[in-house]
Write a protein that holds these residues in place. Structure first.
Motif, mmCIF file in Angstrom:
data_model
loop_
_atom_site.group_PDB
_atom_site.id
_atom_site.type_symbol
_atom_site.label_atom_id
_atom_site.label_comp_id
_atom_site.label_asym_id
_atom_site.label_seq_id
_atom_site.Cartn_x
_atom_site.Cartn_y
_atom_site.Cartn_z
ATOM 1 N N PRO A 281 21.597 -24.076 6.134
ATOM 2 C CA PRO A 281 20.912 -22.866 5.668
ATOM 3 C C PRO A 281 20.012 -23.178 4.476
ATOM 4 C CG PRO A 281 23.233 -22.416 6.049
ATOM 5 C CD PRO A 281 23.057 -23.902 6.176
ATOM 6 N N PRO A 282 18.919 -22.460 4.335
ATOM 7 C CA PRO A 282 17.996 -22.746 3.235
ATOM 8 C C PRO A 282 18.627 -22.429 1.880
ATOM 9 C CG PRO A 282 17.391 -20.692 4.318
ATOM 10 C CD PRO A 282 18.478 -21.299 5.147
ATOM 11 N N ALA A 283 18.311 -23.246 0.894
ATOM 12 C CA ALA A 283 18.824 -22.993 -0.460
ATOM 13 C C ALA A 283 18.254 -21.690 -1.003
ATOM 14 C CB ALA A 283 18.458 -24.158 -1.372
ATOM 15 N N GLU A 284 17.025 -21.388 -0.643
ATOM 16 C CA GLU A 284 16.381 -20.145 -1.056
ATOM 17 C C GLU A 284 15.930 -19.399 0.196
ATOM 18 O OE1 GLU A 284 12.555 -18.645 -3.736
ATOM 19 O OE2 GLU A 284 13.393 -20.658 -4.008
ATOM 20 N N LYS A 285 16.419 -18.189 0.372
ATOM 21 C CA LYS A 285 16.101 -17.443 1.583
ATOM 22 C C LYS A 285 14.661 -16.948 1.552
ATOM 23 C CE LYS A 285 20.847 -16.081 2.504
ATOM 24 N NZ LYS A 285 21.763 -14.991 2.885
ATOM 25 N N PRO A 286 14.010 -16.912 2.713
ATOM 26 C CA PRO A 286 12.608 -16.480 2.757
ATOM 27 C C PRO A 286 12.464 -14.990 2.457
ATOM 28 C CG PRO A 286 13.458 -16.757 4.973
ATOM 29 C CD PRO A 286 14.524 -17.273 4.052
ATOM 30 N N GLU A 287 11.295 -14.616 2.001
ATOM 31 C CA GLU A 287 11.002 -13.197 1.798
ATOM 32 C C GLU A 287 10.708 -12.553 3.148
ATOM 33 O OE1 GLU A 287 7.855 -10.273 -0.587
ATOM 34 O OE2 GLU A 287 7.619 -12.460 -0.637
ATOM 35 N N ILE A 288 11.406 -11.473 3.443
ATOM 36 C CA ILE A 288 11.251 -10.789 4.716
ATOM 37 C C ILE A 288 10.443 -9.521 4.496
ATOM 38 C CG2 ILE A 288 12.414 -9.775 6.699
ATOM 39 C CD1 ILE A 288 12.979 -12.748 6.375
ATOM 40 N N THR A 289 9.329 -9.411 5.188
ATOM 41 C CA THR A 289 8.486 -8.214 5.113
ATOM 42 C C THR A 289 8.221 -7.714 6.525
ATOM 43 O OG1 THR A 289 6.478 -9.571 5.145
ATOM 44 C CG2 THR A 289 7.379 -8.985 2.979
ATOM 45 N N ALA A 290 7.736 -6.485 6.599
ATOM 46 C CA ALA A 290 7.403 -5.919 7.908
ATOM 47 C C ALA A 290 6.275 -6.712 8.546
ATOM 48 C CB ALA A 290 6.998 -4.461 7.762
ATOM 49 N N ARG A 291 6.388 -6.942 9.841
ATOM 50 C CA ARG A 291 5.308 -7.600 10.568
ATOM 51 C C ARG A 291 4.047 -6.737 10.493
ATOM 52 N NH1 ARG A 291 5.135 -10.382 16.582
ATOM 53 N NH2 ARG A 291 2.915 -10.010 16.967
ATOM 54 N N ALA A 292 2.906 -7.378 10.334
ATOM 55 C CA ALA A 292 1.634 -6.660 10.287
ATOM 56 C C ALA A 292 1.465 -5.806 11.539
ATOM 57 C CB ALA A 292 0.474 -7.641 10.155
ATOM 58 N N GLY A 293 1.168 -4.536 11.334
ATOM 59 C CA GLY A 293 1.021 -3.611 12.443
ATOM 60 C C GLY A 293 2.310 -2.909 12.823
ATOM 61 N N PHE A 294 3.432 -3.335 12.242
ATOM 62 C CA PHE A 294 4.732 -2.742 12.549
ATOM 63 C C PHE A 294 5.238 -1.879 11.382
ATOM 64 C CE2 PHE A 294 4.172 -5.749 15.743
ATOM 65 C CZ PHE A 294 5.187 -5.741 16.688
ATOM 66 N N GLU A 295 4.401 -1.691 10.366
ATOM 67 C CA GLU A 295 4.793 -0.881 9.221
ATOM 68 C C GLU A 295 4.717 0.606 9.570
ATOM 69 O OE1 GLU A 295 1.980 -2.636 9.405
ATOM 70 O OE2 GLU A 295 1.745 -4.052 7.745
ATOM 71 N N VAL A 296 5.401 1.416 8.744
ATOM 72 C CA VAL A 296 5.262 2.868 8.805
ATOM 73 C C VAL A 296 4.680 3.334 7.480
ATOM 74 C CG1 VAL A 296 7.189 3.137 10.421
ATOM 75 C CG2 VAL A 296 7.611 3.259 7.951
ATOM 76 N N SER A 297 4.263 4.574 7.409
ATOM 77 C CA SER A 297 3.750 5.118 6.156
ATOM 78 C C SER A 297 4.815 5.027 5.066
ATOM 79 C CB SER A 297 3.332 6.578 6.342
ATOM 80 O OG SER A 297 2.279 6.685 7.276
ATOM 81 N N HIS A 298 4.402 4.627 3.883
ATOM 82 C CA HIS A 298 5.286 4.456 2.731
ATOM 83 C C HIS A 298 6.291 3.318 2.933
ATOM 84 C CE1 HIS A 298 3.759 8.023 0.694
ATOM 85 N NE2 HIS A 298 3.902 8.704 1.838
ATOM 86 N N GLN A 299 5.946 2.373 3.782
ATOM 87 C CA GLN A 299 6.835 1.232 4.042
ATOM 88 C C GLN A 299 7.258 0.547 2.741
ATOM 89 O OE1 GLN A 299 7.815 -0.384 7.335
ATOM 90 N NE2 GLN A 299 9.265 -1.178 5.840
#
Length: 278
Positions: free
Chosen positions: A61-79
């Motif tokens: 497992p990675p020593a530092e976990k990746p930043e997880i964000t919404a996939r482009a185009g999969f966001e909702v308003s006020h995401q």
């Protein structure tokens, strides 16, 4: 006293003499020896389950976990400003890994548990209560093998067609079931069919959810389906399949996993644990 001394001397001599047939103390196998033995075991397991190659071992497992964000185009308003759980299909990583996720809980094949345990393949199960409640014990056994159980609603509805309160009931109600039956409320949730709206993510957040992964590929017993137009896997992709058997498919969970593992191994991918990257 002389006799006693003689007996004591003989006993001491016997105690220090190696037992008949032994050539000294047994030594623990070296790390290289253990690694070779485990590889041999995996070779035998791969052959037993009909795989063409031994599945690749994922990196630690990675020593530092990746930043997880919404996939482009999969966001909702006020995401972002409401800090809603992100919907994503791929984990950002340079490692040649994919993540196996299995939905609903309809088929409960004990051979599947045995196969995945033999091959040491990690996966995440997204459970719907109406399909798992007839045998929670099957999934407790799965959990005891180190696999993660996550939320897939009570009844697997089309969530965007429900009100906010009804969506919240579906998600929070499943959180309560997960706590009662499996000991914890998940922080990971998958909306049924991959369909959601802003109310879905608001409700999920209110129920303690932090992530809402969907998928980039789906595997069946006889074919794969891809989200991307180029029909290729990518590093960090989330792969979906379902707990299904011959009543739904022309094959079994074993057939499904054989197709999945043969393909990813042939293309140089290993299966990593999703939760290690969240």
């Amino acid at each position: 006293m002389a006799a006693a001394s003689l007996l004591s001397s003989c006993a001491g001599s016997d105690a220090t003499r190696p037992a008949s047939g032994h050539r000294g103390p047994v030594r623990a196998p070296s790390p290289q020896g253990r690694q070779a033995a485990e590889h041999a075991r995996l070779v035998a397991a791969a052959e037993r389950w009909g795989l063409k190659r031994v599945p690749l071992t994922p990196p630690p497992p990675p020593a530092e976990k990746p930043e997880i964000t919404a996939r482009a185009g999969f966001e909702v308003s006020h995401q972002e400003d409401w800090d809603l759980p992100p919907v994503f299909t791929t984990i950002p990583t340079k490692r040649k890994i994919v993540f196996l996720t299995i939905d609903d809980g309809s088929e409960k094949d004990p051979r599947f548990l045995k196969m995945m345990q033999d091959l040491k393949i990690p996966y995440t199960a997204f459970l719907s209560d109406y399909l798992v409640k007839d045998d929670y014990g099957y999934f407790r056994r799965m959990q005891s093998y180190g696999h993660t159980l996550d939320n897939h609603t009570l009844h697997h509805p089309y969530l965007p067609g429900l009100s906010y309160e009804d969506q919240k009931h579906e998600i929070c109600g499943m959180q309560d079931i997960m706590k009662k039956q499996f000991g914890k409320r998940p922080t990971v949730f998958r909306p049924p069919y991959g369909n959601y709206n802003q109310d879905t993510l608001r409700a999920a957040k209110a129920c303690g959810i932090k992530y809402a992964p969907i998928w980039n590929e789906e595997v069946y017993v006889d074919h794969w389906e891809y989200r991307e137009d180029d029909q290729k896997m990518r590093r960090g992709d989330i792969v979906l399949t379902h707990f299904r058997g011959r009543s739904d498919w022309d094959g079994t969970m074993i057939d499904d996993m054989r197709r999945f593992l043969n393909k990813i191994t042939r293309e140089g991918y290993a299966v990593a644990r999703l939760e290690d990257y969240l």
